[in-house]
Design a protein around this motif. Structure first.
Motif: not given
Length: 262
Positions: A240-262
């Motif tokens: 549903k989301l256009p690719e640029p914002t979809r990929r940014a959403d996924a990257y934000a979640d990836e960074v969040k997981a890294e930050v919360s686990g550090s």
């Protein structure tokens, strides 16, 4: 990437009246017509690297299209930017910033805008157009997140929202097929002249077995409502989301997981 108009950097310490006055100044500064240098027809096209040069040696690289989204972590927010040329990721960057302002409808940019600008200040690339997860001109004072950020950065920008904040569709949006759109006109909840086309409901994806809602696309700065719609349609993928914002959403979640686990 520099903030061109630091006077428009969101100040969460401002009063509500001051924030709304700033939004009106931003809307007056914004250009809701086409004032960009990219070829809309080339958005989403494969990058030059995808060609071997034998038959398509005259092909030029497509424009840089950035998507912006955020993920929230305690009293902090991850602001992520993904820059694409076609389907190639050119750059990814992020910032982790404190959250100092609550969510208030119509004042989203004063909560999320400062952290987004923090991320842009770490970006090396200069995008040709930026897609934000939020509204642009479809806003009570014509200054949603995409307008505020687009003007502050002086970059062509548009908003892709999941719900309609204000304005009225000119036709039913419940049965749209993928690729179809319906214009959104200003209503009496907005500063824009009544009847002005301020954006579109855009059906990026659809299914036979069940129906999904459109996204609501509006110009932020230096693009028209029609161009904002066309850019989003050109960036459609399998979601549903256009690719640029979809990929940014996924990257934000990836960074969040890294930050919360550090």
């Amino acid at each position: 990437m520099n903030v061109v108009h630091p006077e428009f950097r969101p100040d969460p310490e401002s009063s509500r009246d001051e924030m709304e006055a700033i939004q009106r100044d931003i809307a007056a500064t914004a250009r809701f017509g086409d004032d960009h240098g990219f070829d809309v027809a080339a958005v989403g096209a494969p990058s030059l690297d995808a060609f071997d040069g034998s038959d398509d040696s005259t092909a030029s690289a497509g424009p840089l299209v950035a998507g912006v989204d955020q993920a929230f972590l305690d009293e902090r927010v991850v602001s992520a930017i993904v820059v694409l040329r076609g389907d190639e990721v050119v750059e990814r960057t992020y910032a982790v910033s404190p959250l100092t302002f609550p969510y208030i409808p119509g004042l989203l940019s004063f909560r999320e805008g400062g952290p987004i600008l923090d991320a842009f200040e770490t970006l090396d690339a200069t995008p040709d157009v930026v897609l934000f997860d939020g509204s642009g001109r479809i806003h009570f004072r014509q200054a949603g997140l995409a307008t505020h950020m687009g003007v502050a950065l002086d970059v062509p920008a548009l908003g892709v929202a999941k719900s309609l904040l204000c304005g009225e569709p000119v036709a039913d949006t419940d049965r749209l097929d993928a690729g179809e759109s319906v214009a959104i006109r200003a209503n009496d909840r907005m500063d824009a002249p009544p009847g002005t086309v301020v954006g579109h409901a855009v059906q990026t994806r659809q299914f036979d077995s069940y129906r999904i809602n459109p996204v609501y696309v509006s110009p932020g700065h230096r693009v028209s409502a029609a161009t904002a719609r066309d850019v989003v349609l050109a960036c459609r993928g399998g979601y549903k989301l256009p690719e640029p914002t979809r990929r940014a959403d996924a990257y934000a979640d990836e960074v969040k997981a890294e930050v919360s686990g550090s």
